[in-house]
Design a protein around this motif. Structure first.
Motif, short mmCIF file in Angstrom:
data_model
loop_
_atom_site.label_atom_id
_atom_site.label_comp_id
_atom_site.label_asym_id
_atom_site.label_seq_id
_atom_site.Cartn_x
_atom_site.Cartn_y
_atom_site.Cartn_z
N ILE A 18 0.82 -1.21 0.00
CA ILE A 18 0.00 0.00 0.00
C ILE A 18 0.86 1.26 0.00
CG2 ILE A 18 -1.91 -1.17 1.16
CD1 ILE A 18 -1.12 0.34 3.74
N GLU A 19 2.17 1.08 -0.19
CA GLU A 19 3.12 2.19 -0.24
C GLU A 19 3.02 3.06 1.01
OE1 GLU A 19 2.43 4.16 -3.98
OE2 GLU A 19 3.32 2.53 -5.13
N PHE A 20 3.04 2.40 2.14
CA PHE A 20 2.99 3.08 3.43
C PHE A 20 4.25 3.94 3.60
CE2 PHE A 20 3.85 3.33 7.99
CZ PHE A 20 2.61 3.70 8.51
N ASP A 21 4.06 5.19 3.95
CA ASP A 21 5.16 6.14 4.13
C ASP A 21 5.22 6.54 5.60
OD1 ASP A 21 6.96 8.23 4.20
OD2 ASP A 21 6.13 9.28 2.47
N ALA A 22 6.20 6.02 6.32
CA ALA A 22 6.30 6.25 7.75
C ALA A 22 6.54 7.71 8.11
CB ALA A 22 7.41 5.38 8.35
N ASP A 23 6.97 8.52 7.14
CA ASP A 23 7.20 9.94 7.40
C ASP A 23 5.90 10.72 7.51
OD1 ASP A 23 9.96 9.71 7.45
OD2 ASP A 23 10.15 10.00 5.29
N LYS A 24 4.81 10.18 6.95
CA LYS A 24 3.54 10.91 7.02
C LYS A 24 2.34 10.03 7.37
CE LYS A 24 2.84 10.67 1.98
NZ LYS A 24 2.59 11.46 0.76
#
Length: 260
Positions: free
Chosen positions: A34-40
């Motif tokens: 799911i292209e999880f982006d831990a920065d946001k």
């Protein structure tokens, strides 16, 4: 701290996952898919990150980086560690619950895990664009509104705590009533064949461990859901409610994404 509250995420998505039970390779592949982006983006877990699966030792990293409520499995091991009971006396109980990995830890490692378990709240509140979202491992007692439940947890009320960790009455009776005072509540604890919505209660434990250990996609899958999901989309929209099928491909699971 029995309750933790999060302000609205204005940068990215908030997603919640069902019970992991030591299947972190599945979780990591799901977040990648799911292209999880831990920065946001923010990850929320409904508890029971440990036991039964092959990677429980990896849980410590997630307790420190994810936003997780305490599940009954964390609570059981915390109680055992704090009781000082000899592990040999409860070996059969530990094995039956998939907790035998605990026996192999050093004393220091067990204490490190117990300290992490103690820091986990029994409930999480998240502000969202659709109102307040609750996360609790098992359930909210019948006829209780959310503010009463939260007050009970903060006051260490045994009915509230037992329900948060162990309750199954509402899901087993397919109760369709809502929890007043909150827009929706996400639960784990009781395995469902597919993500289930009853009233404003969303059950996301679809038995990831069963799929991984049996290598049968119909036996259990990991559900990942956006906190903004609505009842109409919960079992229809593959972009919001995802199921991840665990299959073996050489030495690691291969994941196929499908709608519910």
């Amino acid at each position: 701290m029995n309750v933790r509250r999060f302000e609205r995420n204005t940068l990215g998505r908030d997603v919640v996952v069902g019970d992991i039970h030591g299947c972190f390779s599945v979780l990591e592949a799901a977040l990648s898919a799911i292209e999880f982006d831990a920065d946001k983006d923010r990850l929320f877990c409904v508890g029971d990150l440990i036991d039964r699966g092959p990677q429980s030792i990896e849980a410590l990293r997630y307790y420190k980086s994810a936003n997780c409520v305490r599940g009954n499995h964390e609570d059981m091991l915390l109680g055992l560690q704090r009781s000082g009971q000899d592990l040999g006396e409860v070996h059969k109980q530990l094995k039956r619950n998939g907790m035998d990995w605990w026996i192999d830890l050093t004393d220091d490692a067990r204490e490190e895990f117990a300290n992490a378990f103690e820091q986990l709240p029994l409930a999480i509140e998240v502000e969202s664009e659709n109102g307040l979202v609750g996360i609790v491992h098992a359930e909210v007692p019948y006829a209780w509104d959310w503010p009463t439940f939260i007050a009970g947890l903060n006051q260490k009320d045994t009915t509230a705590i037992d329900s948060a960790l162990w309750g199954r009455e509402r899901i087993e009776h397919e109760d369709t009533s809502c929890v007043p005072g909150v827009s929706k509540v996400f639960h784990g604890h009781t395995i469902q064949q597919a993500p289930t919505c009853l009233g404003n209660r969303f059950y996301v434990d679809t038995g990831c461990i069963r799929g991984l250990m049996h290598m049968n996609p119909l036996a259990g899958r990991l559900t990942v859901a956006d906190l903004t999901i609505g009842p109409a989309d919960f079992t229809a929209d593959p972009e919001l409610g995802l199921l991840f099928d665990a299959r073996l491909s050489q030495d690691r699971p291969r994941l196929e994404i499908s709608s519910v």
